[in-house]
Motif scaffolding. Structure first.
Motif, PDB file in Angstrom:
ATOM      1  N   TYR A 237       1.004  -6.503   0.505  1.00 36.02           N
ATOM      2  CA  TYR A 237       0.907  -5.052   0.687  1.00 36.02           C
ATOM      3  C   TYR A 237      -0.479  -4.699   1.191  1.00 36.02           C
ATOM      4  O   TYR A 237      -1.421  -5.498   1.119  1.00 36.02           O
ATOM      5  CB  TYR A 237       1.194  -4.315  -0.627  1.00 36.02           C
ATOM      6  N   ARG A 239      -3.049  -0.868   1.702  1.00 31.63           N
ATOM      7  CA  ARG A 239      -3.228   0.582   1.647  1.00 31.63           C
ATOM      8  C   ARG A 239      -3.787   1.041   2.978  1.00 31.63           C
ATOM      9  O   ARG A 239      -4.859   0.615   3.391  1.00 31.63           O
ATOM     10  CB  ARG A 239      -4.190   0.945   0.512  1.00 31.63           C
ATOM     11  N   MET A 248       1.143   3.264   1.229  1.00 33.01           N
ATOM     12  CA  MET A 248       1.331   1.851   0.943  1.00 33.01           C
ATOM     13  C   MET A 248       2.315   1.273   1.937  1.00 33.01           C
ATOM     14  O   MET A 248       3.347   1.877   2.237  1.00 33.01           O
ATOM     15  CB  MET A 248       1.843   1.649  -0.479  1.00 33.01           C
ATOM     16  N   CYS A 275      -3.730   1.960  -5.341  1.00 30.14           N
ATOM     17  CA  CYS A 275      -2.510   1.681  -4.578  1.00 30.14           C
ATOM     18  C   CYS A 275      -1.256   2.204  -5.274  1.00 30.14           C
ATOM     19  O   CYS A 275      -0.136   1.877  -4.872  1.00 30.14           O
ATOM     20  CB  CYS A 275      -2.369   0.175  -4.341  1.00 30.14           C
TER      21      CYS A 275
END
Length: 325
Positions: A237, A239, A248, A275
């Motif tokens: 992932y 940000r 996100m 996040c």
């Protein structure tokens, strides 16, 4: 000489002038004019209080633009300059400006050529403003001079009196250092905004931020889960900013065998606080057997919602959502 300009001396520039002065094609402001400003590096033209009514301006290099026909003067200050501020007005405060100035008898009423660091005094007023500057003059600092200020009553409080007015310039094609909010000079010009880069758009008449390259963060899977579900890669992932709001963005896939492990929580730990969504988020995701829902909780936990027919893998690729403000 401690203040010199390579293209001003009546007998021509010396070899030392040429070595010290910022020569070359600088950022254009028009077809003939260059963007005036300070050359970055160290702390050029740093100012600090030297006594009750005196300020010291440090060394530095700059480009001072006159009229378009006059051209731009490369200027260098090779030793600190000490300036004295006049006493304050009895009734009103004023704002003086510390400037880098070039006087040239070919273009103004001066009697001799000179490059100087000097103070241009403002007008006392109930709401004072910085003074207007003559041609070939680059503002470096503003100095607030309260009413009644003098050495006899303690002088200027330098920690709060100085306002940084230095603007920066760079060679043509270079990235303009941070400082000032002036419009760009040409389409495609870049500047440092302190956190990334902006590009000047002539059509929009605005600086437009460039999306920075944001690295991915890999997650640690809970027991029973494996990465690369349905050959979609390792789960990760990041940000990112979209239209000024943090989002996100997810990528990759997880797989498992048999019953959904760990009650549907595929990661061993929640994502970091920065996040986590402000509000609970539920998104549909591609999965083996049937689509399913993935919940992103306010506490940072992520959960796959077990639905009939979902028994092999879930894709996180493409799952993007706002974090809120």
């Amino acid at each position: 000489m401690t203040v010199r300009s390579a293209w001003l001396l009546p007998t021509g520039q010396t070899r030392e002038d040429t070595r010290l002065a910022p020569l070359g094609t600088m950022t254009p402001d028009s077809a003939l004019a260059s963007r005036p400003g300070v050359i970055a590096g160290g702390a050029p033209f740093a100012a600090s209080g030297a006594s009750a009514m005196q300020v010291q301006v440090g060394v530095g290099r700059a480009l001072v633009q006159g009229t378009a026909a006059q051209g731009a003067y490369p200027v260098t200050v090779t030793a600190p300059e000490l300036l004295t501020v006049a006493d304050g007005d009895a009734q009103f405060g004023r704002i003086d400006s510390i400037v880098l100035r070039v006087v040239d008898p070919l273009y103004d009423t001066a009697e001799q050529v000179a490059a100087t660091v000097e103070i241009i005094q403002g007008t006392p007023d109930a709401a004072p403003s910085p003074p207007a500057l003559p041609s070939a003059c680059l503002r470096l600092w503003d100095v607030l001079v309260p009413a009644g200020t003098s050495a006899g009553v303690g002088g200027i409080t330098w920690s709060s009196a100085l306002t940084d007015r230095r603007r920066y310039t760079a060679a043509y094609g270079g990235i303009t250092p941070r400082g000032g909010q002036e419009p760009g000079s040409y389409d495609g010009q870049y500047r440092d905004n302190g956190a990334g880069l902006d590009r000047w758009s002539t059509s929009a008449a605005a600086w437009q931020p460039l999306d920075p390259v944001v690295p991915w963060t890999w997650v640690t899977l809970a027991g029973g889960y494996t990465n690369n579900g349905n050959a979609q890669g390792t789960v990760r992932y990041r940000r990112i900013m979209i239209a000024g709001m943090p989002h996100m963005q997810w990528y990759g896939g997880v797989a498992w065998e048999g019953k959904l492990p760990a009650d549907g929580y595929p990661f061993v730990a929640p994502v970091p606080a920065e996040c986590r969504p402000v509000n609970h988020v539920s998104l549909s995701a591609a999965a083996g057997g049937a689509c399913c829902s993935v919940d992103f909780q306010r506490g940072g936990l992520v959960r796959i919602i077990d639905l009939p027919g979902v028994r092999t893998w879930v894709s996180f690729t493409g799952l993007t959502y706002p974090l809120g403000t």
